[in-house]
Scaffold this active site. Structure first.
Site, mmCIF file in Angstrom:
data_model
loop_
_atom_site.group_PDB
_atom_site.id
_atom_site.type_symbol
_atom_site.label_atom_id
_atom_site.label_comp_id
_atom_site.label_asym_id
_atom_site.label_seq_id
_atom_site.Cartn_x
_atom_site.Cartn_y
_atom_site.Cartn_z
ATOM 1 N N LYS A 141 33.259 38.236 40.462
ATOM 2 C CA LYS A 141 34.686 38.409 40.674
ATOM 3 C C LYS A 141 35.367 37.084 40.323
ATOM 4 C CE LYS A 141 37.854 41.656 41.270
ATOM 5 N NZ LYS A 141 37.483 43.104 41.186
HETATM 6 N N1 GLU Z 1 38.359 44.885 38.256
HETATM 7 C C1 GLU Z 1 37.722 46.330 38.409
HETATM 8 C C2 GLU Z 1 36.991 46.588 39.628
HETATM 9 O O1 GLU Z 1 37.291 46.069 40.661
HETATM 10 C C3 GLU Z 1 36.694 46.504 37.185
HETATM 11 C C4 GLU Z 1 35.528 45.650 36.924
HETATM 12 C C5 GLU Z 1 34.934 45.611 35.535
HETATM 13 O O2 GLU Z 1 35.281 46.537 34.794
HETATM 14 O O3 GLU Z 1 33.968 44.927 35.294
HETATM 15 O O4 GLU Z 1 36.001 47.283 39.431
#
Ligand code: GLU
Length: 451
Positions: A141
């Site tokens: 993240k």
């Molecule tokens: N931000 C989204 C999540 O928390 C998508 C992450 C992604 O597509 O890599 O799952």
């Protein structure tokens, strides 16, 4: 590889100018849990759920400690001259939690309260989420502590490019692939791809959630909202809920919440409450999500929307509305010990990451509220990100129908498998989901000879 962790000076910035192209923030409430677990940080909350699942797997303490901390945490300084003429210094983070199952994967959020603890928690969630969905990624993240809603498009572009310049060495289409999250969107991904491309050549598979013109996948924008509705269809069977008798409340009418609301209504459900950073509304007759969205896109504030039977209410009243389904789709920690008991929904589908504190989770379990946990409920986004990455590597575009069908197959399988584990071991869905995810990551780590 340059793994330097650069110390940063944190400073808030409030330059003028509204962003033209940024996703409307669905921020609603403070992220701090307001309950007995008040002192728990985001990472402690995720670790708490991890421990419950690890207990169910009889996992030894030394093995647990491997997953308690992240593989790599990068913090960088992002100094940007803003429209007020001053240099503002933001902090950017990328946490790579675990890569046993494949390249690190996860979004990047822009929010003034982003800190390392939050990004660390969300990175761990991604590790379990990708494993539960059985897509070949690890978990990561990112985040920047900038006040996204108050920045101009130009400022956001400079912040984004500077962030990528500083972390590009730990990224790569087979290394770590960012994506959108709160307050970031296809435009931000386009800047990221372009900046990375300046250094490495055209590399569409370096980020997902891109605009269609740059190799984005059809169906990606609505994927998380669509996944929530797929989860509803599965859970509704166990609860004998029929769409035409289902009243839905969406807390956080941003990308995820507004797509979920639209798709719920297409299925025949009624949207009886919605909220965003500006306030909340309800209507027992039903709110037309398309009209509400049009009102917001035209510059109107959500609580000022007028439609049949619509009235403004407080954010807390929204959570207590009489409804069948509640979709928290904003910040973490929204459902806490102070309000869990007054929630009337029979079914909660967690569109947000980590919206329910451990104490609230226990209250809901005791009340018999059916909770579809974040790690499956909002997995639609990363699953279609996976499809986008595959299409980029194939240099081939799939049709939207194909994307949606494949998404349904993966999410239904995940739901079934989690349900079966919950039944077998008599666990809440959340703990069962974590247990499945942990088991898969552990197997890959063992096969690699890591543990
Ligand atoms: N931000 C989204 C999540 O928390 C998508 C992450 C992604 O597509 O890599 O799952």
């Amino acid at each position: 590889m340059n793994d330097d962790v650069i110390a940063t000076v944190e400073q808030s910035a409030t330059p003028a100018g509204a962003p033209a192209d940024l996703d409307k923030s669905p921020r609603v409430s403070s992220r701090a849990p307001k309950d007995g677990a008040a002192e728990m940080t985001n990472f402690e909350i995720v670790s708490h759920y991890f421990d419950l699942a690890a207990d169910s797997l009889d996992m030894e303490p030394d093995l647990r400690s491997v997953f308690r901390s992240a593989y790599r945490e990068v913090q960088v300084q992002i100094p940007v001259r803003c429209l007020d003429g001053k240099i503002h210094v933001f902090s950017g983070y990328r946490v790579q939690h675990n890569g046993a199952r494949g390249p690190y994967k996860g979004g990047v959020r822009y929010h003034e309260e982003v800190d390392l603890d939050e990004v660390r928690a969300l990175a761990a969630l991604m590790t379990w989420k990708t494993a539960i969905a059985q897509i070949p990624f690890g978990g990561a993240k990112g985040g920047i502590n900038c006040p996204a809603g108050q920045l101009s498009s130009d400022e956001l572009q400079r912040i984004t490019r500077s962030f990528i310049d500083k972390i590009e060495k730990v990224l790569g289409p087979t290394r770590d692939i960012p994506a959108p999250d709160m307050n970031t969107n296809a435009q931000v991904m386009a800047w990221m791809m372009d900046e990375y491309g300046k250094l490495h050549g055209h590399t569409p598979a370096i980020v997902t959630g891109k605009p269609i013109s740059l190799g984005g996948s059809l169906g990606r924008e609505e994927a998380t909202g669509r996944g929530i509705v797929y989860m509803f269809r599965e859970a509704a069977r166990s609860l004998a809920l029929r769409p035409e008798e289902t009243r839905v409340v969406v807390q956080g009418f941003g990308n995820v919440g507004s797509w979920a609301a639209r798709l719920f209504c297409q299925l025949g459900c009624k949207l009886v409450g919605a909220s965003d950073v500006d306030g909340a509304i309800q209507s027992p007759i039903g709110i037309d999500p398309e009209m509400l969205l049009a009102h917001i896109r035209a510059g109107g504030k959500l609580p000022e929307y007028s439609g049949p039977g619509v009235e403004a209410i407080t954010a807390e009243e929204l959570l207590q509305l009489d409804c069948e389904v509640l979709v928290p789709a904003a910040l973490g920690g929204t459902i806490h010990a102070g309000n869990a008991d007054s929630i009337r929904a029979r079914l909660i589908i967690e569109g947000a990451n980590s919206p329910t504190t451990p104490t609230a989770d226990e209250i809901l379990n005791q009340k018999g509220t059916f909770v579809v946990p974040d790690v499956i409920a909002n997995a639609g986004g990363v699953v279609v990100s996976y499809f986008e990455w595959v299409q980029n590597l194939q240099h081939f575009r799939w049709g939207e129908r194909e994307v949606n069908e494949k998404l349904g197959v993966i999410l239904r399988r995940a739901y079934r498998e989690v349900g079966a584990r919950a039944l077998r071991d008599q666990l809440p869905l959340r703990v069962a989901a974590y247990a499945l995810g942990i088991e898969r990551v552990l197997e890959a780590a063992k096969d690699r000879g890591y543990v």
